[in-house]
Design a protein around this motif. Sequence first.
Motif, PDB file in Angstrom:
ATOM      1  N   UNK A 169       0.850  -1.178   0.000  1.00 13.73           N
ATOM      2  CA  UNK A 169       0.000   0.000   0.000  1.00 13.73           C
ATOM      3  C   UNK A 169       0.892   1.236   0.000  1.00 13.73           C
ATOM      4  N   UNK A 170       0.788   2.002  -1.079  1.00 16.39           N
ATOM      5  CA  UNK A 170       1.629   3.176  -1.213  1.00 16.39           C
ATOM      6  C   UNK A 170       1.000   4.349  -0.455  1.00 16.39           C
ATOM      7  N   UNK A 171       1.798   5.072   0.320  1.00 17.68           N
ATOM      8  CA  UNK A 171       1.271   6.255   1.003  1.00 17.68           C
ATOM      9  C   UNK A 171       1.043   7.363  -0.017  1.00 17.68           C
ATOM     10  N   UNK A 172      -0.111   8.041   0.079  1.00 13.15           N
ATOM     11  CA  UNK A 172      -0.264   9.218  -0.784  1.00 13.15           C
ATOM     12  C   UNK A 172       0.356  10.431  -0.090  1.00 13.15           C
ATOM     13  N   UNK A 173       0.410  11.541  -0.819  1.00 10.76           N
ATOM     14  CA  UNK A 173       1.204  12.683  -0.350  1.00 10.76           C
ATOM     15  C   UNK A 173       0.782  13.185   1.025  1.00 10.76           C
ATOM     16  N   UNK A 174      -0.537  13.178   1.300  1.00  9.47           N
ATOM     17  CA  UNK A 174      -1.031  13.712   2.574  1.00  9.47           C
ATOM     18  C   UNK A 174      -0.585  12.836   3.746  1.00  9.47           C
ATOM     19  N   UNK A 213       9.770  11.752   4.783  1.00  9.26           N
ATOM     20  CA  UNK A 213       9.747  10.721   3.729  1.00  9.26           C
ATOM     21  C   UNK A 213       9.519  11.297   2.336  1.00  9.26           C
ATOM     22  N   UNK A 214      10.284  10.804   1.386  1.00  9.41           N
ATOM     23  CA  UNK A 214      10.070  11.159  -0.017  1.00  9.41           C
ATOM     24  C   UNK A 214       9.031  10.230  -0.627  1.00  9.41           C
ATOM     25  N   UNK A 215       9.074   8.980  -0.250  1.00 13.10           N
ATOM     26  CA  UNK A 215       7.997   8.054  -0.597  1.00 13.10           C
ATOM     27  C   UNK A 215       7.986   6.945   0.448  1.00 13.10           C
ATOM     28  N   UNK A 216       6.863   6.267   0.541  1.00 12.17           N
ATOM     29  CA  UNK A 216       6.722   5.225   1.557  1.00 12.17           C
ATOM     30  C   UNK A 216       5.662   4.225   1.112  1.00 12.17           C
ATOM     31  N   UNK A 217       5.940   2.960   1.315  1.00 12.27           N
ATOM     32  CA  UNK A 217       4.930   1.930   1.078  1.00 12.27           C
ATOM     33  C   UNK A 217       4.874   1.000   2.282  1.00 12.27           C
ATOM     34  N   UNK A 218       3.669   0.611   2.630  1.00 14.07           N
ATOM     35  CA  UNK A 218       3.518  -0.373   3.695  1.00 14.07           C
ATOM     36  C   UNK A 218       3.373  -1.761   3.098  1.00 14.07           C
ATOM     37  N   UNK A 231       4.990  -3.904   7.924  1.00 14.79           N
ATOM     38  CA  UNK A 231       6.311  -3.287   7.775  1.00 14.79           C
ATOM     39  C   UNK A 231       6.172  -2.060   6.892  1.00 14.79           C
ATOM     40  N   UNK A 232       6.936  -1.017   7.178  1.00  8.26           N
ATOM     41  CA  UNK A 232       6.937   0.164   6.326  1.00  8.26           C
ATOM     42  C   UNK A 232       8.282   0.309   5.646  1.00  8.26           C
ATOM     43  N   UNK A 233       8.272   0.612   4.353  1.00  6.46           N
ATOM     44  CA  UNK A 233       9.526   0.881   3.647  1.00  6.46           C
ATOM     45  C   UNK A 233       9.477   2.325   3.165  1.00  6.46           C
ATOM     46  N   UNK A 234      10.434   3.131   3.674  1.00  8.99           N
ATOM     47  CA  UNK A 234      10.409   4.556   3.377  1.00  8.99           C
ATOM     48  C   UNK A 234      11.693   4.996   2.690  1.00  8.99           C
ATOM     49  N   UNK A 235      11.543   5.924   1.775  1.00  8.19           N
ATOM     50  CA  UNK A 235      12.697   6.630   1.225  1.00  8.19           C
ATOM     51  C   UNK A 235      12.804   7.931   2.019  1.00  8.19           C
ATOM     52  N   UNK A 236      13.773   7.991   2.946  1.00  2.48           N
ATOM     53  CA  UNK A 236      13.885   9.137   3.845  1.00  2.48           C
ATOM     54  C   UNK A 236      14.766  10.239   3.261  1.00  2.48           C
ATOM     55  N   UNK A 237      15.252  10.043   2.028  1.00  3.36           N
ATOM     56  CA  UNK A 237      16.118  11.056   1.426  1.00  3.36           C
ATOM     57  C   UNK A 237      17.328  11.322   2.304  1.00  3.36           C
ATOM     58  N   UNK A 238      17.770  12.590   2.337  1.00  5.28           N
ATOM     59  CA  UNK A 238      18.929  12.911   3.174  1.00  5.28           C
ATOM     60  C   UNK A 238      18.495  13.597   4.469  1.00  5.28           C
ATOM     61  N   UNK A 239      17.191  13.540   4.761  1.00  5.05           N
ATOM     62  CA  UNK A 239      16.639  14.268   5.904  1.00  5.05           C
ATOM     63  C   UNK A 239      17.419  14.034   7.200  1.00  5.05           C
ATOM     64  N   UNK A 240      17.617  12.763   7.532  1.00  3.99           N
ATOM     65  CA  UNK A 240      18.171  12.448   8.855  1.00  3.99           C
ATOM     66  C   UNK A 240      19.629  12.861   9.003  1.00  3.99           C
ATOM     67  N   UNK A 241      20.436  12.557   7.987  1.00  2.00           N
ATOM     68  CA  UNK A 241      21.853  12.896   8.100  1.00  2.00           C
ATOM     69  C   UNK A 241      22.055  14.410   8.086  1.00  2.00           C
ATOM     70  N   UNK A 242      21.257  15.119   7.284  1.00  3.60           N
ATOM     71  CA  UNK A 242      21.347  16.578   7.252  1.00  3.60           C
ATOM     72  C   UNK A 242      20.940  17.163   8.606  1.00  3.60           C
ATOM     73  N   UNK A 243      19.855  16.680   9.168  1.00  8.48           N
ATOM     74  CA  UNK A 243      19.383  17.184  10.459  1.00  8.48           C
ATOM     75  C   UNK A 243      20.426  16.971  11.564  1.00  8.48           C
TER      76      UNK A 243
END
Lengths: 455, 455
Positions: free
Chosen positions: B238-243, B249-254, B267-279
């Motif tokens: 199940x793909x998460x929609x933008x809202x 997360x850049x994209x996420x699917x459960x 289980x959730x699979x997320x593309x977290x981009x560079x958010x965490x390392x930048x923060x």
Amino acid sequence: MSKETPGKVDMEKIVSLCRRRGFIFPGSEIYGGLSSCWDYGPLGVELKQNIKQAWWQAVVRERDDMVGLDTSILMHPQVWEASGHLKGFTDPLVECKSCHLRWRTDDLKESKCPSCGSEVTEPRLFNLMFKTFMGPVEEQASTVYLRPETAQGIFVNFQNVLTTTRKRLPFGIAQIGKAFRNEVTTGNFIFRSREFEQMEIEFFVKPETASDWFNYWLEERLNWYVKLGIKKENLRLRQHDKEELAHYARQCSDIDYLFPMGWSELEGIADRGDFDLVQHSSSSGKSLDYFDEETKEHTVPYIIEPSAGVDRSALAFLCDAYDEEADKDEIRVVLHLHPRLAPVKVAVLPLSRREAVVKLAKELYADLRPCWMVHYDDAQSIGRRYRRQDEIGTPFCVTIDFQSLEDEQVTIRERDTMNQIRVPIPTLKETLQAKLGGEDLFVLPPGGSIWKGEF
Amino acid sequence: MSKETPGKVDMEKIVSLCRRRGFIFPGSEIYGGLSSCWDYGPLGVELKQNIKQAWWQAVVRERDDMVGLDTSILMHPQVWEASGHLKGFTDPLVECKSCHLRWRTDDLKESKCPSCGSEVTEPRLFNLMFKTFMGPVEEQASTVYLRPETAQGIFVNFQNVLTTTRKRLPFGIAQIGKAFRNEVTTGNFIFRSREFEQMEIEFFVKPETASDWFNYWLEERLNWYVKLGIKKENLRLRQHDKEELAHYARQCSDIDYLFPMGWSELEGIADRGDFDLVQHSSSSGKSLDYFDEETKEHTVPYIIEPSAGVDRSALAFLCDAYDEEADKDEIRVVLHLHPRLAPVKVAVLPLSRREAVVKLAKELYADLRPCWMVHYDDAQSIGRRYRRQDEIGTPFCVTIDFQSLEDEQVTIRERDTMNQIRVPIPTLKETLQAKLGGEDLFVLPPGGSIWKGEF
């Protein structure tokens, strides 16, 4: 802890090796660390898992009289009232009247602050349990505690285990899990930290057999460390005298290890009598006794508790394995870890970067990896690579050279002796299996089922 | 969670089986339980360990591009500031003006209290992290939090792992550990509890490859469940929609499983981009980038995060394995657990209590126990004993009878088919080994390295 007889290994060297090679890092290090919290790195997590699995195998899977359990860290607050922790799990603290630092009274030699030399207050009691709040409202009613020991999760499940497993006395329940103590004085690396992992056994016996079982477990647990490579001269038993005994204990002995900072507790074995079951039974109103179908009698079992620390065990295994050996003009740093505990079992090292050699090496690497934790290393000289593996305790290196392409043989180099043997590739896996898993690698303990004290 | 399509298995039956046979008990049960905390009993702890070991084997030990980590539950409070949890990890709550119970706004259909029907207040934000105090003084400065996810322990150790392992992109760090969320609404047995265990991977990749790796991990993780026996029709993506996307997360699917209460996240699979390392880099002032030795460029890797729950996995494996089969006049309750996950692998069942039969059975039991978790059962009829083993998912029963004393053969009875074969005692161990460990027991996934969506 007796500071007069420090162990042979320098703690700083252990800390440095652990940091440098990825065994153990300071927790939250990029934020300056969090006092006495530690993160296990890629090698440390494997070492810790191997310790826990060796313990579980020895005390649960290979025994007919033990079952496992995994209870939650957050427990009903009444548990800690019944166990005596709410009232009695305290340290007396004093506060410096000038700089306001707080100190344990047993760390003070005089009533002056060790930091600034000013006078300190009278001691007052400080509970060592971490408290938190469950549910949306922070108030007395929602206060829960992080368990300061895993043992209570076992006691409150005694009847559940009894009815679902139909076990008969004597039998035990074993558990591995995190516990938390808000210690004022922490330190000595992972020896004493606020978050730590325990391996606890609660062994339920008929009251009249408690002394025999206490001795049995002393011997059993001592020999577990010896079997996994700890040198006998670095272990000792220390019996608690009456003043030192905890309120629940009828007798208690520590297995001490000669840590870098001196002899200190590695594991405690206590005869807790019927204290815990009686307390929880009276506090909960639930019967926690045992019905003997042969004698038709109800009894409250006595409990023998061998309580070990995963982190302390890891530190002891690391210290005991650490050695610096003269080798030609250099010093060889080597961890003589028991093969069962070693984070990496085998390293595959191609002696050339030529395509055919690399191809064969990678094939062997892929073939071995499902069986064990295996490293592949092709960087720098073979001498440097052996040193890197010695330093993390890898028992065996497999080298692949040009000759391997012709005679289909590879070289196994053994960590401790540095001996090398040549083996045919088709027998490599079974040769390693025999070397890694064989009982001949164990230092077998002296026989006898009850420890006699000659240790 | 969609309540319209409940799974085929009744949750009450699972809860009852778990309680009755010692998989899972309510936490602190003798004190009336502690809301949504659960204790794993003798069978549950083995199931859970088997799940964790299967995961670790698949994602760490068998991969060249992954290492493990085990970080502490208590972390520096700045971690949660940088991650956004202090500010954003909240639930909007309303309070009943009459009975003062609090509710999640998304659980309310109208602005009336579901308990007493009175009006509720405007919603206000409530942080889901458990807080506690470290050190002797309870004050703002000493407030720390129980981690609500294991992931942050990986991010803050990114450089430590990089320098100690010399890994190159793409590579991942895997961790198993407890996390805590002060959820207002819990329930559905072990599906949502305040204390739970995660199995998380943070996979670091070059930004331009993030989409491919996201798809790779979707397939990889889906197939992990399939390989361990989950029926394909009970899994969906199940793909998460933008809202719905989390702030990082850049994209996420459960990966959803058809639980008894309906399709819910396993289980959730997320593309977290560079958010965490930048923060964390900007918050700590430490560089968390990656230097590519070939291109001589510095990059901040993107992160693909497959985040699974141990408890949810256990519940899914139990539900999927549960079956009630008509067998003559009776109903056979059986757990068709994958042999690798089954808490007990083999049961040894003597068909007589005559001394010679019992002696042989106990010898076999002692011989098999070091290899696997083995039960011995001599109580009641053989039919009852088979049922007891079926109900806990034991793949093989070994029966010993009078004939065994003469022909030195025993019978292996298989759980799923109830087929029986007769094998010579000297080959028993290797026959069981082949049946338990063989790849033929796996339902192999369809090939292809990138998931194509035909699932």
